[in-house]
Design a protein around this motif. Structure first.
Motif, PDB file in Angstrom:
ATOM      1  N   PRO A   1     -32.386 103.625  65.607  1.00  0.00           N
ATOM      2  CA  PRO A   1     -31.339 102.985  64.793  1.00  0.00           C
ATOM      3  C   PRO A   1     -31.785 102.799  63.352  1.00  0.00           C
ATOM      4  O   PRO A   1     -32.940 102.466  63.083  1.00  0.00           O
ATOM      5  CB  PRO A   1     -31.136 101.627  65.492  1.00  0.00           C
ATOM      6  N   GLU A   2     -30.877 103.044  62.440  1.00  0.00           N
ATOM      7  CA  GLU A   2     -31.166 102.879  61.027  1.00  0.00           C
ATOM      8  C   GLU A   2     -30.383 101.724  60.451  1.00  0.00           C
ATOM      9  O   GLU A   2     -29.293 101.387  60.932  1.00  0.00           O
ATOM     10  CB  GLU A   2     -30.826 104.167  60.260  1.00  0.00           C
ATOM     11  N   MET A   3     -30.947 101.134  59.407  1.00  0.00           N
ATOM     12  CA  MET A   3     -30.276 100.038  58.731  1.00  0.00           C
ATOM     13  C   MET A   3     -28.966 100.543  58.123  1.00  0.00           C
ATOM     14  O   MET A   3     -28.956 101.569  57.427  1.00  0.00           O
ATOM     15  CB  MET A   3     -31.190  99.485  57.637  1.00  0.00           C
ATOM     16  N   PRO A   4     -27.844  99.884  58.416  1.00  0.00           N
ATOM     17  CA  PRO A   4     -26.575 100.356  57.867  1.00  0.00           C
ATOM     18  C   PRO A   4     -26.521 100.219  56.353  1.00  0.00           C
ATOM     19  O   PRO A   4     -27.256  99.429  55.759  1.00  0.00           O
ATOM     20  CB  PRO A   4     -25.544  99.445  58.549  1.00  0.00           C
ATOM     21  N   THR A   5     -25.650 101.014  55.759  1.00  0.00           N
ATOM     22  CA  THR A   5     -25.439 100.886  54.321  1.00  0.00           C
ATOM     23  C   THR A   5     -24.848  99.508  54.037  1.00  0.00           C
ATOM     24  O   THR A   5     -23.829  99.143  54.623  1.00  0.00           O
ATOM     25  CB  THR A   5     -24.481 101.972  53.818  1.00  0.00           C
ATOM     26  N   PRO A   6     -25.489  98.699  53.215  1.00  0.00           N
ATOM     27  CA  PRO A   6     -25.004  97.328  52.998  1.00  0.00           C
ATOM     28  C   PRO A   6     -23.555  97.299  52.511  1.00  0.00           C
ATOM     29  O   PRO A   6     -23.167  98.069  51.632  1.00  0.00           O
ATOM     30  CB  PRO A   6     -25.953  96.772  51.936  1.00  0.00           C
ATOM     31  N   VAL A   7     -22.748  96.437  53.133  1.00  0.00           N
ATOM     32  CA  VAL A   7     -21.362  96.279  52.700  1.00  0.00           C
ATOM     33  C   VAL A   7     -21.271  95.219  51.602  1.00  0.00           C
ATOM     34  O   VAL A   7     -20.270  95.114  50.914  1.00  0.00           O
ATOM     35  CB  VAL A   7     -20.452  95.888  53.885  1.00  0.00           C
ATOM     36  N   THR A   8     -22.318  94.423  51.473  1.00  0.00           N
ATOM     37  CA  THR A   8     -22.401  93.448  50.394  1.00  0.00           C
ATOM     38  C   THR A   8     -23.797  93.549  49.792  1.00  0.00           C
ATOM     39  O   THR A   8     -24.709  94.106  50.401  1.00  0.00           O
ATOM     40  CB  THR A   8     -22.168  92.016  50.890  1.00  0.00           C
ATOM     41  N   GLN A   9     -23.975  93.027  48.611  1.00  0.00           N
ATOM     42  CA  GLN A   9     -25.293  93.070  47.982  1.00  0.00           C
ATOM     43  C   GLN A   9     -26.211  92.064  48.655  1.00  0.00           C
ATOM     44  O   GLN A   9     -25.883  90.882  48.787  1.00  0.00           O
ATOM     45  CB  GLN A   9     -25.179  92.764  46.494  1.00  0.00           C
ATOM     46  N   LEU A  10     -27.353  92.552  49.111  1.00  0.00           N
ATOM     47  CA  LEU A  10     -28.324  91.696  49.773  1.00  0.00           C
ATOM     48  C   LEU A  10     -29.304  91.146  48.751  1.00  0.00           C
ATOM     49  O   LEU A  10     -29.661  91.807  47.784  1.00  0.00           O
ATOM     50  CB  LEU A  10     -29.088  92.494  50.837  1.00  0.00           C
ATOM     51  N   THR A  11     -29.758  89.925  48.988  1.00  0.00           N
ATOM     52  CA  THR A  11     -30.830  89.372  48.177  1.00  0.00           C
ATOM     53  C   THR A  11     -32.120  90.116  48.515  1.00  0.00           C
ATOM     54  O   THR A  11     -32.215  90.782  49.559  1.00  0.00           O
ATOM     55  CB  THR A  11     -31.020  87.883  48.462  1.00  0.00           C
ATOM     56  N   PRO A  12     -33.147  90.041  47.670  1.00  0.00           N
ATOM     57  CA  PRO A  12     -34.415  90.710  48.004  1.00  0.00           C
ATOM     58  C   PRO A  12     -34.978  90.275  49.358  1.00  0.00           C
ATOM     59  O   PRO A  12     -35.501  91.112  50.104  1.00  0.00           O
ATOM     60  CB  PRO A  12     -35.336  90.299  46.851  1.00  0.00           C
ATOM     61  N   THR A  13     -34.854  88.987  49.695  1.00  0.00           N
ATOM     62  CA  THR A  13     -35.363  88.516  50.981  1.00  0.00           C
ATOM     63  C   THR A  13     -34.548  89.091  52.129  1.00  0.00           C
ATOM     64  O   THR A  13     -35.103  89.502  53.163  1.00  0.00           O
ATOM     65  CB  THR A  13     -35.349  86.982  51.040  1.00  0.00           C
ATOM     66  N   GLU A  14     -33.221  89.134  51.987  1.00  0.00           N
ATOM     67  CA  GLU A  14     -32.372  89.722  53.021  1.00  0.00           C
ATOM     68  C   GLU A  14     -32.649  91.208  53.187  1.00  0.00           C
ATOM     69  O   GLU A  14     -32.707  91.718  54.319  1.00  0.00           O
ATOM     70  CB  GLU A  14     -30.901  89.486  52.682  1.00  0.00           C
ATOM     71  N   LEU A  15     -32.815  91.908  52.072  1.00  0.00           N
ATOM     72  CA  LEU A  15     -33.123  93.340  52.129  1.00  0.00           C
ATOM     73  C   LEU A  15     -34.448  93.572  52.842  1.00  0.00           C
ATOM     74  O   LEU A  15     -34.568  94.478  53.691  1.00  0.00           O
ATOM     75  CB  LEU A  15     -33.172  93.909  50.715  1.00  0.00           C
ATOM     76  N   LEU A  16     -35.434  92.752  52.529  1.00  0.00           N
ATOM     77  CA  LEU A  16     -36.718  92.845  53.218  1.00  0.00           C
ATOM     78  C   LEU A  16     -36.536  92.618  54.708  1.00  0.00           C
ATOM     79  O   LEU A  16     -37.084  93.361  55.540  1.00  0.00           O
ATOM     80  CB  LEU A  16     -37.695  91.822  52.638  1.00  0.00           C
ATOM     81  N   GLY A  17     -35.759  91.605  55.063  1.00  0.00           N
ATOM     82  CA  GLY A  17     -35.523  91.322  56.476  1.00  0.00           C
ATOM     83  C   GLY A  17     -34.868  92.479  57.190  1.00  0.00           C
ATOM     84  O   GLY A  17     -35.190  92.778  58.353  1.00  0.00           O
ATOM     85  N   GLY A  18     -33.920  93.160  56.527  1.00  0.00           N
ATOM     86  CA  GLY A  18     -33.285  94.314  57.138  1.00  0.00           C
ATOM     87  C   GLY A  18     -34.263  95.446  57.380  1.00  0.00           C
ATOM     88  O   GLY A  18     -34.232  96.113  58.425  1.00  0.00           O
ATOM     89  N   LYS A  19     -35.146  95.686  56.423  1.00  0.00           N
ATOM     90  CA  LYS A  19     -36.143  96.735  56.596  1.00  0.00           C
ATOM     91  C   LYS A  19     -37.094  96.399  57.737  1.00  0.00           C
ATOM     92  O   LYS A  19     -37.498  97.279  58.514  1.00  0.00           O
ATOM     93  CB  LYS A  19     -36.897  96.954  55.284  1.00  0.00           C
ATOM     94  N   LEU A  20     -37.455  95.134  57.863  1.00  0.00           N
ATOM     95  CA  LEU A  20     -38.290  94.704  58.988  1.00  0.00           C
ATOM     96  C   LEU A  20     -37.559  94.883  60.314  1.00  0.00           C
ATOM     97  O   LEU A  20     -38.135  95.330  61.309  1.00  0.00           O
ATOM     98  CB  LEU A  20     -38.684  93.237  58.798  1.00  0.00           C
ATOM     99  N   PHE A  21     -36.277  94.540  60.319  1.00  0.00           N
ATOM    100  CA  PHE A  21     -35.474  94.577  61.546  1.00  0.00           C
ATOM    101  C   PHE A  21     -35.369  95.998  62.101  1.00  0.00           C
ATOM    102  O   PHE A  21     -35.357  96.199  63.320  1.00  0.00           O
ATOM    103  CB  PHE A  21     -34.081  94.019  61.245  1.00  0.00           C
ATOM    104  N   PHE A  22     -35.296  96.981  61.219  1.00  0.00           N
ATOM    105  CA  PHE A  22     -35.097  98.361  61.653  1.00  0.00           C
ATOM    106  C   PHE A  22     -36.384  99.195  61.632  1.00  0.00           C
ATOM    107  O   PHE A  22     -36.340 100.395  61.895  1.00  0.00           O
ATOM    108  CB  PHE A  22     -34.035  99.031  60.778  1.00  0.00           C
TER     109      PHE A  22
END
Length: 413
Positions: A26-47
């Protein structure tokens, strides 16, 4: 469909949920909203599939966005519903809950000392209390990395080293400081990993509030007659909203469809649960009983006295995305052990659990039609809000229709 290796393990059907070679992870989906740097980091960790030992299993393997951030493997859902860890042949004991809408859960706490009721926390049994990091979702995020039946890392330091050496190591440092990867900062770095994952789970990419119901509340969508009937039943005759709150929060927050409490539905055990064959980790084998939050309460001296009154109680999940699936006939699993395979079946159980006789060897029959299997834990079964609701088949269907309006990804014309 992922490659499934079916085998017999102590008489239990199990399946491999590792991504197959012909299917990318599974890959991180294309963000539908702008993520904060911490949220973006969390998404990369999640996937990230590199954060397990052996490598290959990300959080998303068991929490797929296409099914509402829960189990995305249809064959596993049809069987034991428990997902395999990074080490082939190792399985946990419960179905993966949704990781969406987890961050609003309060820190685990005693609600009523007289009744012995609790709320908050994360995991089905509440053991990720939120006391450590201030958010149960963050406490929960630290568990799977080190669990031998999940991502199987030997230590927090091993996880931190992989993150610091990963493709987003610079992002990790920019969020938490250039010295976060120093050997003296392991505890702080591991906490930061968990907090970032929780931030992603709380972002509008995961907890999106973009269902038809949300559009209806905002005046941008119209529910069908059947969906409206289901909503009325949900809040009245069917008593669903007693625990799956459908009203806005105190400051107008969208309904979360859970009160984060604990309840024993009287659900049967799932005989296909591969945990019964995990003798290395479950020496009781098929004699093992899932006591839910009570198993956690006995580990805390201040709450041990309440354990018996909570035997069999599992966390009340959010119903958001409960019917989200990649296609209409995709099979999802419901309850903590995945016994039920459709919304219709679990609603029928709520409606008739105490009406139909108990399925026993001397009283065989088809579950749900002629009888229901006995509860896994017979104590503390909720008989006040379910079991004999008196719903007609048409009313059950209306509830299913309403629950379908809670899936994110609805965008009105």
């Amino acid at each position: 469909m992922s490659m499934i290796r079916l085998s017999l393990l102590a008489g239990v059907m199990i399946g491999n949920c590792q991504p197959s070679p012909d299917k990318p992870p599974p890959e991180m989906p294309t963000p539908v909203t702008q993520l904060t740097p911490t949220e973006l980091l969390g998404g990369k960790l999640f996937f990230d599939t590199n954060l397990s030992e052996p490598r290959g299993q990300s959080c998303a393997v068991c929490h797929g966005p296409e099914v509402g951030w829960t189990g995305p493997d249809e064959l596993l859902n049809k069987l034991g519903s428990i997902y395999e860890g990074a080490v082939p042949g190792r399985f946990g004991n419960r179905k993966a809950p949704s990781s969406a809408y987890a961050t609003p859960s309060p820190i685990f706490h005693l609600v009523d000392a007289q009744q012995g009721t609790f709320a908050g926390g994360n995991f089905w049994d509440g053991r990720a209390t939120g006391e450590k990091l201030g958010n149960p979702a963050a406490d929960q995020a630290q568990g799977p990395f080190l669990n031998p039946v999940e991502q199987n890392n030997p230590s927090a330091a091993a996880v931190v080293a992989k993150v610091c050496a990963g493709s987003y190591g610079s992002l990790f440092r920019s969020v938490y400081g250039e010295d976060i990867c120093d050997a003296t900062q392991v505890d702080k770095a591991y906490d930061g990993i968990a907090l970032a994952i929780a931030a992603y789970e709380g972002s509008r990419e995961v907890s999106a509030f973009t269902s038809k119901f949300d559009a209806y509340r905002a005046g941008h969508a119209t529910l069908t007659d059947q969906e409206l009937r289901g909503l009325r039943l949900f809040e009245d005759k069917a008593k669903c909203s007693n625990c799956h709150t459908s009203q806005p929060g105190p400051n107008g927050e969208p309904p979360l469809f859970t009160d984060y409490s604990y309840d024993n539905l009287g659900a049967p055990r799932n005989p296909l649960n591969p945990w019964y064959g995990q003798f290395e980790f479950n020496p009781l084998g098929r004699a093992w009983i899932d006591y839910g939050v009570a198993d956690f309460l006995v580990t805390r001296p201040e709450w041990r006295q309440y354990a018996r009154g909570n035997l069999g109680r599992q966390k009340v999940p959010t119903l958001r995305n409960v019917d989200k699936r990649p296609r209409p006939d995709f099979v999802k699993a419901y309850t903590h052990n995945g016994y039920f395979k459709s919304l219709k079946s679990i609603i029928h159980f709520y409606n008739t659990r105490d009406v139909l006789p108990v399925c026993l060897p001397e009283n065989p029959g088809t579950p749900g039609a002629d009888c229901w299997p006995p509860p896994e834990v017979g104590l503390n079964v909720n008989t006040q809000e379910m079991g004999n609701l008196g719903l007609t088949p048409e009313e059950e269907d209306a509830l299913v229709a309403f629950l379908g309006t809670l899936s994110d990804g609805y965008f009105p014309p």
